[in-house]
Design a protein around this motif. Structure first.
Motif, PDB file in Angstrom:
ATOM      1  N   VAL A   1       0.841  -1.204   0.000  1.00  0.00           N
ATOM      2  CA  VAL A   1       0.000   0.000   0.000  1.00  0.00           C
ATOM      3  C   VAL A   1       0.874   1.251   0.000  1.00  0.00           C
ATOM      4  O   VAL A   1       0.595   2.220  -0.706  1.00  0.00           O
ATOM      5  N   ALA A   2       1.978   1.217   0.756  1.00  0.00           N
ATOM      6  CA  ALA A   2       2.854   2.386   0.813  1.00  0.00           C
ATOM      7  C   ALA A   2       3.420   2.690  -0.566  1.00  0.00           C
ATOM      8  O   ALA A   2       3.387   3.842  -1.015  1.00  0.00           O
ATOM      9  N   VAL A   3       3.905   1.666  -1.256  1.00  0.00           N
ATOM     10  CA  VAL A   3       4.512   1.916  -2.570  1.00  0.00           C
ATOM     11  C   VAL A   3       3.442   2.322  -3.576  1.00  0.00           C
ATOM     12  O   VAL A   3       3.638   3.249  -4.366  1.00  0.00           O
ATOM     13  N   GLU A   4       2.287   1.679  -3.511  1.00  0.00           N
ATOM     14  CA  GLU A   4       1.227   2.038  -4.459  1.00  0.00           C
ATOM     15  C   GLU A   4       0.744   3.463  -4.234  1.00  0.00           C
ATOM     16  O   GLU A   4       0.478   4.192  -5.185  1.00  0.00           O
ATOM     17  N   THR A   5       0.632   3.846  -2.977  1.00  0.00           N
ATOM     18  CA  THR A   5       0.183   5.211  -2.681  1.00  0.00           C
ATOM     19  C   THR A   5       1.233   6.217  -3.114  1.00  0.00           C
ATOM     20  O   THR A   5       0.908   7.273  -3.667  1.00  0.00           O
ATOM     21  N   ALA A   6       2.510   5.895  -2.876  1.00  0.00           N
ATOM     22  CA  ALA A   6       3.570   6.791  -3.315  1.00  0.00           C
ATOM     23  C   ALA A   6       3.538   6.925  -4.833  1.00  0.00           C
ATOM     24  O   ALA A   6       3.677   8.031  -5.379  1.00  0.00           O
TER      25      ALA A   6
END
Lengths: 603, 566
Positions: free
Chosen positions: B547-552
């Motif tokens: 989720v962190a990478v996708e949101t970034a």
């Protein structure tokens, strides 16, 4: 008055307070002169082009659209972006309206629309030095009606590959579908997940085939039932998106018993309250009334009767072996308690879409009269169990396979994303991709297309004009022709326009405009233009269906054809606007200033 | 017509990441969340301007909910992280800090946004396949036959929330209770699909944390003295229970909206009451000992049943209905005019009084093995108690996640440094760059952004000015406290972040922000009996990373903001 755009929307105030782009800020007075008027149109369309270019192509970015309510939409869809701008200028609104109508019909091509329109208008700029806008508009329409289809037939179709559904074995067909979907999702969702999503869509469509029927009826089925066929889950990465067998009902069990030992599961659908409401609004119940037939009636007897009738319904349900009850409304506490005692599952507040899909898939009808439940109301399921997706609990049902199945292997789509904005974006892209496939494989006939057009142009004799070349147009649309994606259509057509359309001066303009659009597309894909152009042309010259199919992505000629026609109509309508009338309507924002109405003196 | 207001055009802004205000806000948010991260994180006090509760917290779900920015761009990132937390309960700050660092570093690196997005996705896939692979060095298998690892997992969650204000001993006590309560909700006897039970949490203010306890069965608040005296006698044998889900107050709310006309001389109320008493008589005849109603019971009916020796509980509320039905095996009754079927009765093994702090509770003991238990939490004041309750619920959720995938990840920053070392080791710029359609230098730059972001998260665990190191054999994370900085590394380091490794001769370290030559981390520990002391939930952290990478990536991908002003 006839060609006046924005006639219905004349409730525009006099002020032009602030435009999103400084170039859009122009004085109304300027519109009264002919030549600057065209400049103005060009400026508006160029401003729209600048916005759209930000998210054009596989490397384009996304646009965040926010409302003061806190709602946010993330999108790459050209139509969404343009409508979100809420433009004020009537001409700009007319363009956005045309784009909206076009993309609603085909699901694709809204950004291409603006790019082509802008290039075309730029080409006209030089042409207008020698001719009038009215003349140009006339020639353009004439050309679009009479000649364009023929040129596409001569110059593009021979280089494409016919992807007719009936001709192909299933695996070739879905290979082709996948190649159509890949470039679509590249532009709509970006490159990182497009492969996964197009694979998923392909799989989804493969499972949703309608048995013994034309394959496109499966597309129709998915398109119309899409809201009930997909579930969005936020807080989980996109890569977790998947297909699950059967139907997901987007409500939780009100009463649940595991259906492990009962095979198969029998279910019944209710659309109204099962326990009779004794008193409707305005009814009067007299208690203590003495009657010869009924003796003395107390209120307790009325409620006892109500409960008794409910128990009879349950007795009849049990005689059918029913163990799952689906209801469109919230049922009474007594209903739930009796269901629990009979070890039946209850699902309340199921939406109408889902119930109609359920009825179609199980080939049953909802119960209309609770006192008369029949075998036709009882659906057979292979299972009915709770399903947790994200933080929501849903009900998961599946139907047994049989010979006369409506849908071969129904599956529901679970769309995951880290936020609601993303799942919504994916869901709308899914739906548009199916719309695009429908246009490719089953373009609507000429009549419907003309209907669309009449909305774009107010009062022209569209039918009579288009009927002069219906066969060719039908030929283009029926061919289900596909060409390699990434500018091939534009390059092929622009070459064909130069070869075959020398009698028409507009043909050259259109050819140049197409070439400039393909330049945008090619810079997106490989950085430089000319080698890409050469590559496309060499590929197409040594054409064969194999060569076309060996490419990784395809696009549909019928979608492009519709796009081209819509752009031509939009350009024609823009050129034919002579004056804009600003009528003044007194609004509650008490602007006392009277608008300087200008007269339309052309008649 | 006069109500018609023309729609205002939307406000647009280009390239949000070039906007100084947005960048400033993102950095501010990152600093705020980084400072709350981990067991030694700094606490945040949240006030509102109208004098509501003062909240003391370092939990991401509470913190992020309290933050609202005028910049929708910032809110977009916030809601994305909150979605993850609502789903997985853990690793929210990890996801937020990683996401914001990725955005910041990617922006600083000067890479084109779409290249950054592609590279991030590529490295994420690399990490995910490593974490799920067989030879993963940071994953630990969880064994449900041994509660040691479960308690370690629970303790890591609880100790990472410093706002609970617990001592080491108290953390261990609560961890054990959380695991015990979790194990009590697991049904053991049924094969096939299982339904997990429920833990009902009760909070008692003003007592030591060590007084907290777990009970099998349900504890229900009672206020009435009458029933309590009798309750003491009911301690043996299976006692019949009946549960009503409808109101027994004698109202007819389900009749509809019409008008009821009562003729003179008719006493409807007594007729209704008579009907209710009929019900009471049947209950007495069937030897029911506990009468439970979700809603209100008519006082006359209550009085009648009490006089017959039945314990009456009314206004139970919808929240306790499901546990009580699960506990007793009763089926809720909502019909008043027919006899109660025998199958609707449930049973409890015993009813007794429990005095917990100021509260008098009725303890309903289950007949057979039940999946309902009650966790009584005590703490000194209301604010910390609220945080403790939240933390216990999160712990239960994390333990439940472990049921699906019985694995955990090394905590204390070791997973992050291991992943960074793995990516550097796996790096093959020529091949990957061609595959990703970017230049080799872009690839290397993107890799540094990704690895530095992971290492930044490991470093963020320290808030006291110490130094973060990575050892060059196992790639674990080490922390050098600020007071020992003068000594050489060999003497100042004790254990690595997760506690699996001890300082031993021959180990080499390097500071986290310095470059080191890539190496393959050996997973075998020097001491095979060593157990990690900090564990993170595998499922939650894997999802948080994604989720962190996708949101970034989403944040990097946004080029244009349109704001509707209507």
């Amino acid at each position: 008055m006839s060609g006046l755009p924005g006639e219905n929307e004349s409730a525009v105030g006099d002020g032009q307070k602030h435009w999103i782009m400084s170039i859009l800020v122009e004085d109304v007075e300027m519109l009264q002169v002919d030549q600057p008027h065209f400049q103005h149109v060009l400026q508006i369309v160029s401003a729209l082009e600048a916005v759209v270019l930000r998210s054009f192509g596989p490397n384009g970015g996304q646009v965040l659209f926010t409302k003061d309510t806190g709602e946010a939409i993330v999108t790459r869809s050209g139509t969404r972006i343009l409508t979100a701008l809420r433009l004020k200028h009537p001409l700009a609104r007319m363009v956005v309206d045309c784009v909206w109508k076009h993309s609603r019909a085909t699901g694709d091509g809204s950004k291409n629309f603006i790019l082509l329109l802008a290039s075309l208008l730029r080409m006209f700029q030089t042409a207008l030095q020698t001719t009038t806008a009215w003349r140009l508009a006339y020639e353009l329409r004439e050309f679009g009606m009479m000649k364009l289809d023929e040129i596409i037939c001569l110059g593009v179709l021979p280089y494409g590959f016919c992807a007719k559904l009936e001709n192909d074995p299933l695996d070739t067909h879905y290979l082709c579908v996948k190649k159509l979907l890949t470039p679509f999702f590249q532009t709509r969702l970006g490159q990182t997940h497009c492969d996964m999503i197009s694979h998923l869509t392909c799989e989804f469509l493969m499972r949703s085939r309608v048995a013994n029927n034309h394959p496109s009826s499966g597309l129709h089925f998915v398109y119309t039932n899409f809201p009930a066929l997909h579930t969005t889950v936020s807080g989980v990465p996109v890569t977790c998106s998947r297909l699950i067998e059967g139907q997901v009902i987007h409500s939780d069990f009100a009463v649940h018993f595991p259906q492990t030992d009962k095979q198969p599961v029998k279910a019944v659908v209710f659309t109204q309250h099962v326990q009779p409401k004794l008193l409707g609004e305005g009814d009067i119940l007299t208690v203590g009334f003495e009657d010869q037939a009924f003796k003395k009636k107390s209120i307790v007897e009325f409620t006892a009767w109500s409960e008794k009738s409910l128990q009879l319904v349950f007795a009849s349900l049990q005689s059918f072996g029913v163990s799952v009850l689906l209801s469109a409304v919230k049922q009474s506490a007594a209903f739930l308690a009796l269901a629990a005692q009979a070890e039946m599952c209850v699902v309340e507040c199921v939406s109408e879409d889902e119930l109609s899909l359920f009825a179609r898939l199980s080939r049953t009808a909802p119960v209309l009269d609770c006192c008369a439940i029949e075998a036709v109301n009882v659906a057979t399921l292979t299972f009915c169990c709770p399903l947790t997706l994200g933080v929501q609990r849903y009900v998961h049902v599946a139907f047994p396979h049989s010979e006369q199945d409506v849908v071969v292997n129904l599956s529901s789509l679970v769309i995951c994303g880290s936020g609601k904005e993303q799942t919504d974006q994916y869901a709308s892209a899914f739906q548009d991709s199916i719309r695009m496939l429908l246009t490719t494989y089953e373009p609507r006939g000429t009549t419907t297309l003309s209907d669309e057009r009449t909305c774009l142009l107010t009062d022209e004799k569209t039918e009579s004009a288009s009927s002069s070349a219906p066969d060719l147009q039908q030929h283009v649309l029926d061919s289900c022709c596909v060409v390699p994606a990434g500018g091939a259509f534009e390059i092929l057509l622009s070459r064909a326009l130069l070869q075959h359309g020398d009698k028409y001066p507009v043909s050259r303009l259109l050819s140049d405009a197409l070439l400039s659009v393909s330049r945008h597309i090619c810079t997106q894909t490989s950085g430089r233009f000319s080698p890409a152009q050469a590559k496309v042309l060499t590929q197409c010259d040594g054409f064969s269906s194999k060569a076309v199919m060996s490419g990784s992505s395809l696009e549909s000629v019928s979608c492009k054809h519709i796009l081209l026609q819509s752009v031509l109509w939009c350009a024609t309508s823009l050129l034919r606007v002579d004056k804009i009338l600003y009528t003044h309507v007194v609004l509650n924002t008490d602007s006392q200033k009277s608008a300087g109405d200008s007269w339309d003196d052309t008649g | 017509m006069s109500r018609l207001v023309p729609k205002a055009p939307s406000a647009c802004s280009d390239l949000p990441l070039d906007n100084a205000e947005i960048c400033h806000k993102l950095i501010l948010l990152k600093e705020l969340l980084t400072s709350s991260f981990g067991p030694t994180g700094k606490l945040k006090q949240i006030h509102n301007n109208i004098g509501g509760h003062v909240v003391l917290t370092s939990t991401s779900s509470v913190l992020l909910q309290a933050i609202s920015s005028s910049q929708h761009f910032v809110n977009l990132i916030k809601t994305s992280i909150l979605n993850h937390v609502s789903r997985f309960s853990d690793c929210g700050l990890f996801a937020a800090v990683l996401c914001l660092t990725l955005v910041e570093l990617a922006k600083q690196s000067g890479l084109a946004e779409n290249v950054s997005v592609r590279l991030n996705k590529y490295f994420l896939d690399l990490c995910v396949s490593y974490m799920q692979g067989e030879d993963c060095g940071c994953r630990v298998k969880l064994d449900f036959s041994n509660s040691h690892n479960l308690i370690t997992l629970a303790r890591s969650v609880i100790s990472s929330k410093p706002a609970c204000m617990l001592t080491v001993q108290e953390v261990l006590h609560i961890s054990k209770l959380a695991v015990q309560a979790f194990l009590l909700t697991l049904p053991c006897d049924k094969p096939g699909t299982i339904t997990l039970g429920r833990t009902v949490t009760i909070t008692v203010e003003g007592y030591s944390v060590l007084n907290s306890e777990v009970f099998t069965g349900l504890l229900v608040d009672v206020t009435c003295d009458l029933c309590l005296n009798r309750a003491i006698n009911l301690n043996s044998g299976a006692l019949p229970v009946v549960v009503f889900s409808t109101s027994l107050a004698g109202d007819f709310s389900e009749l509809g909206e019409g008008i009821i006309e009562v003729l003179a001389g008719v006493d409807s109320e007594s007729q209704i009451l008579e009907q209710l008493l009929e019900l009471g008589k049947q209950v007495v005849k069937d030897d029911v000992k506990l009468f439970v109603c979700q809603k209100v019971i008519h006082p006359v009916l209550q009085q009648y049943m009490r006089s017959q020796g039945i314990i009456v509980m009314e206004r139970l509320g919808v929240n306790l209905m499901e546990p009580i039905i699960q506990l007793t095996g009763a089926q809720p009754v909502a019909t008043l005019h027919s006899t109660i079927p025998a199958s609707a009765y449930g049973k409890v093994m015993g009813i007794s009084i429990k005095q917990i702090g100021s509260k008098t509770m009725l303890h309903l003991q289950p007949t057979r093995e039940s999946v309902i238990c009650t966790l009584v939490l005590c703490h000194r004041n209301e604010t910390v108690l609220r945080e403790l309750k939240l933390v216990c619920q999160k712990t239960e959720h994390v333990l439940r996640l472990a049921l699906k995938d019985p694995a955990a990840l090394l905590g204390g920053g070791c997973t992050e440094t291991l992943l960074a070392a793995y990516i550097r080791h796996k790096c093959n710029e020529a091949e990957a760059a061609a595959q990703l359609r970017c230049s080799q230098s872009e690839y290397l730059l993107g890799m540094e952004v990704f690895c530095h972001s992971l290492e930044y998260v490991a470093k963020a665990l320290d808030h006291d000015g110490g130094d973060s190191l990575i050892d060059l054999n196992h790639a674990h994370h080490w922390n050098q406290p600020v007071e020992t900085m003068k000594n050489s590394l060999e003497y100042s380091l004790g254990n690595c972040g997760c506690g699996l490794l001890r300082n031993s001769p021959g180990m080499k370290w390097t500071y986290l922000n310095t470059a080191y030559s890539p190496f393959s981390a050996s997973s075998s520990s020097a001491d095979p009996t060593a157990q990690p002391r900090v564990l993170d939930s595998f499922t939650a952290k894997l999802n948080a990373l994604q989720v962190a990478v996708e949101t970034a990536n989403l944040a990097l991908d946004i080029r244009f903001i349109i704001q509707d002003l209507n």
